[in-house]
Design a protein around this motif. Structure first.
Motif, PDB file in Angstrom:
ATOM      1  N   LEU A  19       0.555  -0.842  -0.346  1.00  0.00           N
ATOM      2  CA  LEU A  19      -0.402  -0.113  -0.092  1.00  0.00           C
ATOM      3  C   LEU A  19       0.470   1.235  -0.009  1.00  0.00           C
ATOM      4  O   LEU A  19       0.294   2.106  -0.668  1.00  0.00           O
ATOM      5  CB  LEU A  19      -0.962  -0.239   1.135  1.00  0.00           C
ATOM      6  CG  LEU A  19      -1.672  -0.831   1.474  1.00  0.00           C
ATOM      7  CD1 LEU A  19      -2.747  -1.201   2.671  1.00  0.00           C
ATOM      8  CD2 LEU A  19      -2.374  -0.965   0.229  1.00  0.00           C
ATOM      9  N   ALA A  20       1.542   1.332   0.802  1.00  0.00           N
ATOM     10  CA  ALA A  20       2.496   2.847   0.665  1.00  0.00           C
ATOM     11  C   ALA A  20       3.569   2.643   0.145  1.00  0.00           C
ATOM     12  O   ALA A  20       3.693   3.797  -0.382  1.00  0.00           O
ATOM     13  CB  ALA A  20       4.261   1.999   2.490  1.00  0.00           C
ATOM     14  N   ASN A  21       3.371   1.736  -1.318  1.00  0.00           N
ATOM     15  CA  ASN A  21       4.707   1.821  -2.618  1.00  0.00           C
ATOM     16  C   ASN A  21       3.841   1.740  -3.476  1.00  0.00           C
ATOM     17  O   ASN A  21       4.126   1.461  -5.078  1.00  0.00           O
ATOM     18  CB  ASN A  21       5.535   1.179  -2.220  1.00  0.00           C
ATOM     19  CG  ASN A  21       6.520   1.212  -1.136  1.00  0.00           C
ATOM     20  OD1 ASN A  21       7.360   1.805  -1.873  1.00  0.00           O
ATOM     21  ND2 ASN A  21       6.654   0.259  -0.297  1.00  0.00           N
ATOM     22  N   ASP A  22       2.821   2.020  -4.183  1.00  0.00           N
ATOM     23  CA  ASP A  22       1.976   1.871  -4.822  1.00  0.00           C
ATOM     24  C   ASP A  22       1.858   0.650  -5.895  1.00  0.00           C
ATOM     25  O   ASP A  22       1.598   0.655  -7.032  1.00  0.00           O
ATOM     26  CB  ASP A  22       1.666   3.185  -5.815  1.00  0.00           C
ATOM     27  CG  ASP A  22       1.390   4.203  -4.824  1.00  0.00           C
ATOM     28  OD1 ASP A  22       0.471   3.922  -4.237  1.00  0.00           O
ATOM     29  OD2 ASP A  22       1.749   6.022  -4.739  1.00  0.00           O
ATOM     30  N   VAL A  23       1.700  -0.603  -5.213  1.00  0.00           N
ATOM     31  CA  VAL A  23       2.280  -1.841  -6.126  1.00  0.00           C
ATOM     32  C   VAL A  23       1.008  -2.059  -6.703  1.00  0.00           C
ATOM     33  O   VAL A  23       1.859  -2.649  -7.775  1.00  0.00           O
ATOM     34  CB  VAL A  23       2.387  -2.523  -4.852  1.00  0.00           C
ATOM     35  CG1 VAL A  23       2.802  -4.001  -5.737  1.00  0.00           C
ATOM     36  CG2 VAL A  23       4.160  -2.047  -4.477  1.00  0.00           C
ATOM     37  N   LEU A  24      -0.052  -1.774  -6.254  1.00  0.00           N
ATOM     38  CA  LEU A  24      -1.239  -1.993  -6.798  1.00  0.00           C
ATOM     39  C   LEU A  24      -2.159  -1.019  -7.291  1.00  0.00           C
ATOM     40  O   LEU A  24      -1.776   0.646  -6.851  1.00  0.00           O
ATOM     41  CB  LEU A  24      -2.074  -2.690  -6.220  1.00  0.00           C
ATOM     42  CG  LEU A  24      -1.676  -3.574  -5.228  1.00  0.00           C
ATOM     43  CD1 LEU A  24      -2.551  -4.967  -4.706  1.00  0.00           C
ATOM     44  CD2 LEU A  24      -0.926  -5.333  -6.645  1.00  0.00           C
ATOM     45  N   THR A  37      -4.635  -3.997 -10.714  1.00  0.00           N
ATOM     46  CA  THR A  37      -3.156  -5.226 -11.321  1.00  0.00           C
ATOM     47  C   THR A  37      -1.581  -4.668 -10.846  1.00  0.00           C
ATOM     48  O   THR A  37      -1.660  -3.274  -9.347  1.00  0.00           O
ATOM     49  CB  THR A  37      -3.093  -4.457 -12.524  1.00  0.00           C
ATOM     50  OG1 THR A  37      -2.185  -5.569 -13.560  1.00  0.00           O
ATOM     51  CG2 THR A  37      -2.854  -3.062 -13.032  1.00  0.00           C
ATOM     52  N   VAL A  38      -1.012  -4.944 -10.961  1.00  0.00           N
ATOM     53  CA  VAL A  38       0.496  -4.653 -10.440  1.00  0.00           C
ATOM     54  C   VAL A  38       0.752  -3.505 -11.512  1.00  0.00           C
ATOM     55  O   VAL A  38       0.605  -3.555 -12.557  1.00  0.00           O
ATOM     56  CB  VAL A  38       1.140  -5.696 -10.508  1.00  0.00           C
ATOM     57  CG1 VAL A  38       2.608  -5.769 -10.526  1.00  0.00           C
ATOM     58  CG2 VAL A  38       0.613  -7.165 -10.217  1.00  0.00           C
ATOM     59  N   ASN A  39       1.231  -2.134 -10.902  1.00  0.00           N
ATOM     60  CA  ASN A  39       1.726  -1.110 -10.982  1.00  0.00           C
ATOM     61  C   ASN A  39       3.160  -1.198 -11.274  1.00  0.00           C
ATOM     62  O   ASN A  39       4.177  -2.701 -11.651  1.00  0.00           O
ATOM     63  CB  ASN A  39       1.924  -0.048 -10.243  1.00  0.00           C
ATOM     64  CG  ASN A  39       1.646   1.269 -10.839  1.00  0.00           C
ATOM     65  OD1 ASN A  39       2.249   1.431 -11.562  1.00  0.00           O
ATOM     66  ND2 ASN A  39       2.135   2.228  -9.477  1.00  0.00           N
ATOM     67  N   SER A  40       3.379  -0.464 -12.816  1.00  0.00           N
ATOM     68  CA  SER A  40       4.780  -0.522 -12.936  1.00  0.00           C
ATOM     69  C   SER A  40       5.991  -0.431 -12.259  1.00  0.00           C
ATOM     70  O   SER A  40       5.350   0.779 -11.678  1.00  0.00           O
ATOM     71  CB  SER A  40       5.003   0.345 -14.375  1.00  0.00           C
ATOM     72  OG  SER A  40       6.571  -0.055 -14.687  1.00  0.00           O
ATOM     73  N   PRO A  41       6.898  -1.573 -12.143  1.00  0.00           N
ATOM     74  CA  PRO A  41       7.839  -1.240 -11.016  1.00  0.00           C
ATOM     75  C   PRO A  41       8.946   0.060 -11.465  1.00  0.00           C
ATOM     76  O   PRO A  41       9.926   0.719 -10.735  1.00  0.00           O
ATOM     77  CB  PRO A  41       8.855  -2.607 -10.879  1.00  0.00           C
ATOM     78  CG  PRO A  41       7.978  -3.028 -12.621  1.00  0.00           C
ATOM     79  CD  PRO A  41       7.572  -2.917 -12.637  1.00  0.00           C
ATOM     80  N   VAL A  42       8.936   0.440 -12.928  1.00  0.00           N
ATOM     81  CA  VAL A  42      10.204   1.359 -13.240  1.00  0.00           C
ATOM     82  C   VAL A  42       9.675   2.343 -13.674  1.00  0.00           C
ATOM     83  O   VAL A  42       8.447   3.193 -13.432  1.00  0.00           O
ATOM     84  CB  VAL A  42       9.990   1.319 -14.740  1.00  0.00           C
ATOM     85  CG1 VAL A  42      11.187   2.483 -15.717  1.00  0.00           C
ATOM     86  CG2 VAL A  42      10.783  -0.747 -14.090  1.00  0.00           C
ATOM     87  N   PHE A  43      10.243   3.318 -12.325  1.00  0.00           N
ATOM     88  CA  PHE A  43       9.943   5.251 -12.163  1.00  0.00           C
ATOM     89  C   PHE A  43      11.040   5.982 -12.611  1.00  0.00           C
ATOM     90  O   PHE A  43      12.596   5.315 -12.416  1.00  0.00           O
ATOM     91  CB  PHE A  43      10.065   5.315 -10.269  1.00  0.00           C
ATOM     92  CG  PHE A  43       8.603   4.636  -9.974  1.00  0.00           C
ATOM     93  CD1 PHE A  43       7.642   5.221  -9.480  1.00  0.00           C
ATOM     94  CD2 PHE A  43       8.664   3.366  -9.665  1.00  0.00           C
ATOM     95  CE1 PHE A  43       6.712   5.025  -9.012  1.00  0.00           C
ATOM     96  CE2 PHE A  43       8.042   2.666  -8.631  1.00  0.00           C
ATOM     97  CZ  PHE A  43       6.652   3.479  -8.613  1.00  0.00           C
ATOM     98  N   MET A  44      11.036   6.610 -13.502  1.00  0.00           N
ATOM     99  CA  MET A  44      12.034   7.460 -13.961  1.00  0.00           C
ATOM    100  C   MET A  44      12.070   8.818 -13.786  1.00  0.00           C
ATOM    101  O   MET A  44      10.678   9.195 -14.183  1.00  0.00           O
ATOM    102  CB  MET A  44      12.401   7.134 -15.829  1.00  0.00           C
ATOM    103  CG  MET A  44      12.196   5.842 -15.776  1.00  0.00           C
ATOM    104  SD  MET A  44      12.811   5.668 -17.754  1.00  0.00           S
ATOM    105  CE  MET A  44      11.237   5.371 -18.367  1.00  0.00           C
TER     106      MET A  44
END
Length: 72
Positions: A19-24, A37-44
């Protein structure tokens, strides 16, 4: 090496780290309504994430792909 427990779905969706990392993320599917769904793990930095969207339906792009390959 990163390690973590493997949790069942009903526990994952309530996990504090998830929840804290906006994974979903939620998105709208035209036939099934609101889904998660699962959020993209890539942050640019400076680049917006592409919003989640439903997968194509079976055969949804068949005619378009066939035309692109020269079939009618």
């Amino acid at each position: 090496m990163t390690v973590s427990p493997v949790l069942p779905y009903d526990e994952v969706i309530h996990d504090p780290a998830v929840l804290a990392n906006d994974v979903l993320v939620d998105y709208e599917d035209p036939k099934r309504g609101r889904l998660r769904t699962v959020n993209s793990p890539v942050f640019m930095e400076g680049v917006a994430k592409v919003p989640a969207k439903p997968a194509p339906r079976l055969g949804e792009h068949t005619a378009e792909v066939a035309r692109g390959l020269g079939y009618s």
